[in-house]
Motif scaffolding. Structure first.
Motif, PDB file in Angstrom:
ATOM      1  N   ASP A 152       1.072   3.262  10.594  1.00  0.00           N
ATOM      2  CA  ASP A 152       0.586   2.279  10.067  1.00  0.00           C
ATOM      3  C   ASP A 152      -1.018   1.318  10.299  1.00  0.00           C
ATOM      4  O   ASP A 152      -0.208   0.261  10.568  1.00  0.00           O
ATOM      5  N   HIS A 176       1.197  -1.591  -0.122  1.00  0.00           N
ATOM      6  CA  HIS A 176       0.228   0.198  -0.176  1.00  0.00           C
ATOM      7  C   HIS A 176       0.945   1.112  -0.063  1.00  0.00           C
ATOM      8  O   HIS A 176       1.263   1.296   0.717  1.00  0.00           O
ATOM      9  N   SER A 186       3.678   6.594   5.394  1.00  0.00           N
ATOM     10  CA  SER A 186       3.108   6.712   6.379  1.00  0.00           C
ATOM     11  C   SER A 186       4.392   6.119   7.001  1.00  0.00           C
ATOM     12  O   SER A 186       5.237   6.944   8.409  1.00  0.00           O
ATOM     13  N   SER A 200      -2.641  -1.249   8.630  1.00  0.00           N
ATOM     14  CA  SER A 200      -2.481  -2.897   8.304  1.00  0.00           C
ATOM     15  C   SER A 200      -1.768  -3.591   9.729  1.00  0.00           C
ATOM     16  O   SER A 200      -2.233  -4.371   9.881  1.00  0.00           O
ATOM     17  N   ARG A 260       0.453   3.541   3.370  1.00  0.00           N
ATOM     18  CA  ARG A 260       0.928   3.062   3.923  1.00  0.00           C
ATOM     19  C   ARG A 260       2.394   3.480   4.949  1.00  0.00           C
ATOM     20  O   ARG A 260       3.052   3.562   5.688  1.00  0.00           O
TER      21      ARG A 260
END
Length: 455
Positions: free
Chosen positions: A298, A285, A291, A301, A288
């Motif tokens: 995250d 992703h 981040s 996740s 994510r």
């Protein structure tokens, strides 16, 4: 993963936040450090130049220079551009209905193709799909046996006739078997080869023509950095790749391949390997990952990992025990095992926003669970179910049996008693209903949340 880049970005952003007012000079200095950080991470030079140019255009606008929080505005722009650089959204596998989806795996020798075949099989099996692994690597010694072992561990079927047939025939017959047996997904495990080996590359082209794969995935070792991108580009030119799987991402502190491959090739990273276990394959992703790189965690996740090992029946039974104040050290031990299934503890902590920067160089090891497990395992069944009966003599015996100290036993029992009282508060006097509602809202908010600096 991205450890070096995280550290450097945190340093850059800390300096920028410390400025009372951000000027064009401040931003130019920050961009210079960002450029160095990306080049040190082995990101493609052209990609770095374009990234810096895109950030610079937005960072020098009035939204940043005139903002009351210019440091945060700058981080928001970097986060947005990182996400765009890596592809913006997760690209799912193309799974076709009414016929077997054929996935062809290719790559260099030693990139982890066979293990990745097993990981992908486990992922698809969890989605309720029947999977068939096809062993077409007839060149590497024991490659077919390795795939058979992986298939057994994954709990899926395997077609591996051995080395008497050509890889093209093996793959074609494997797809035919899948059709006859109503298999949902066929994964072709081809032999590793160099992109400059014209004969073996021609063999891959023949497999593609005869088996008609819906996905052609290049398996790349992330630790080879920029070279992985160059090799993948060569495979793409000759085969027409549909996506990339990066292996050994948990061991790659730089991340150059992940940050370069989409911008360089235009091909999405679909999955990343995050460990040796067959469950250690994660969807890629971009938002994510951006981040995580910027130290913002995250959460999504982390929630998905928890849902992956969540057993609703066990959870209901555990809730009943807590409500009746029957939570024991046996249950406590089971919860530790559930946490360990989520993955390495330090990786889980870094998914929590802000924890990455606070942890710094601190090492958090799963080994910290071992003394606790040893202590509980050294108890008798009666002691695990009724910790209150553990007197001084029993504590000395348990300490000796577990290789710990009486102080360690005292500390564990005290923490367990405190945790049990806290759980009782949640379930008593309507607490169970409140606890469920709190959990429901937390999950909902986390899924819908715009994490700090996300678009």
């Amino acid at each position: 993963m991205f450890g070096n880049l995280q550290e450097k970005f945190q340093h850059i952003f800390k300096d920028l936040r410390g400025q009372g007012k951000v000027t064009e000079t401040n931003i130019q200095d920050a961009l210079r450090e960002v450029r160095v950080a990306l080049l040190d991470a082995d990101v493609n030079l052209k990609v770095v130049k374009q990234f810096i140019a895109d950030v610079k255009v937005k960072a020098l606008g009035q939204d940043v220079l005139g903002s009351l929080t210019p440091g945060q505005q700058f981080i928001k722009i970097v986060n947005s551009e990182l996400t765009t650089l890596m592809g913006e959204t997760h690209t799912k596998l193309r799974l076709v209905p009414n016929e077997p989806t054929v996935i062809m795996m290719c790559g260099l020798q030693g990139s982890g193709k066979t293990t990745t075949c097993g990981k992908l099989a486990v992922t698809l099996k969890k989605q309720g799909r029947k999977v068939l692994l096809v062993g077409a690597d007839i060149y590497r010694p024991a490659a077919v046996q390795q795939l058979i072992t992986v298939a057994e561990q994954a709990g899926v079927d395997v077609y591996a006739p051995g080395t008497n047939q050509s890889p093209v025939t093996i793959c074609r017959d494997g797809v035919a078997q899948a059709n006859a047996r109503q298999i949902d997904v066929v994964i072709l495990d081809t032999a590793g080869r160099l992109h400059i080996d014209t004969e073996l590359m021609a063999e891959l082209a023949n497999i593609r023509e005869s088996s008609k794969p819906h996905e052609i995935l290049f398996v790349a070792d992330a630790m080879t950095g920029q070279e992985a991108v160059n090799v993948a580009a060569s495979f793409d030119e000759q085969l027409g790749l549909t996506g990339i799987i990066l292996t050994k991402m948990d061991s790659d502190a730089r991340g150059g391949a992940a940050l370069s491959i989409r911008a360089t090739m235009g091909k999405p990273i679909k999955y990343v390997g995050m460990g040796e276990k067959l469950e250690a394959l994660e969807p890629f992703h971009p938002d994510r990952i951006a981040s995580r790189i910027l130290g913002m965690g995250d959460v999504l996740s982390l929630i998905e990992k928890a849902e992956g090992v969540y057993d609703e029946k066990s959870a209901r039974e555990l809730e009943k025990k807590i409500r009746k104040n029957e939570f024991t050290l046996v249950d406590f031990r089971e919860q530790i095992l559930q946490i360990k299934k989520l993955g390495p503890l330090d990786s889980l902590l870094k998914m929590i926003p802000g924890m990455g920067s606070k942890m710094g160089d601190m090492q958090v090891s799963d080994d910290q669970f071992k003394p606790v497990m040893a202590i509980i395992d050294s108890m008798t069944p009666a002691e695990r179910n009724k910790p209150d009966m553990i007197d001084a003599n029993r504590r000395r015996r348990i300490a000796k049996g577990s290789g710990t100290t009486v102080q360690d036993i005292n500390k564990l029992l005290k923490q367990f008693d405190q945790m049990r009282k806290m759980m009782k508060q949640f379930t008593g006097a309507g607490g169970a209903k409140k606890g469920k509602e709190m959990q429901r809202r937390l999950m909902q908010q986390a899924r819908q949340a715009k994490l700090p600096f996300r678009r």
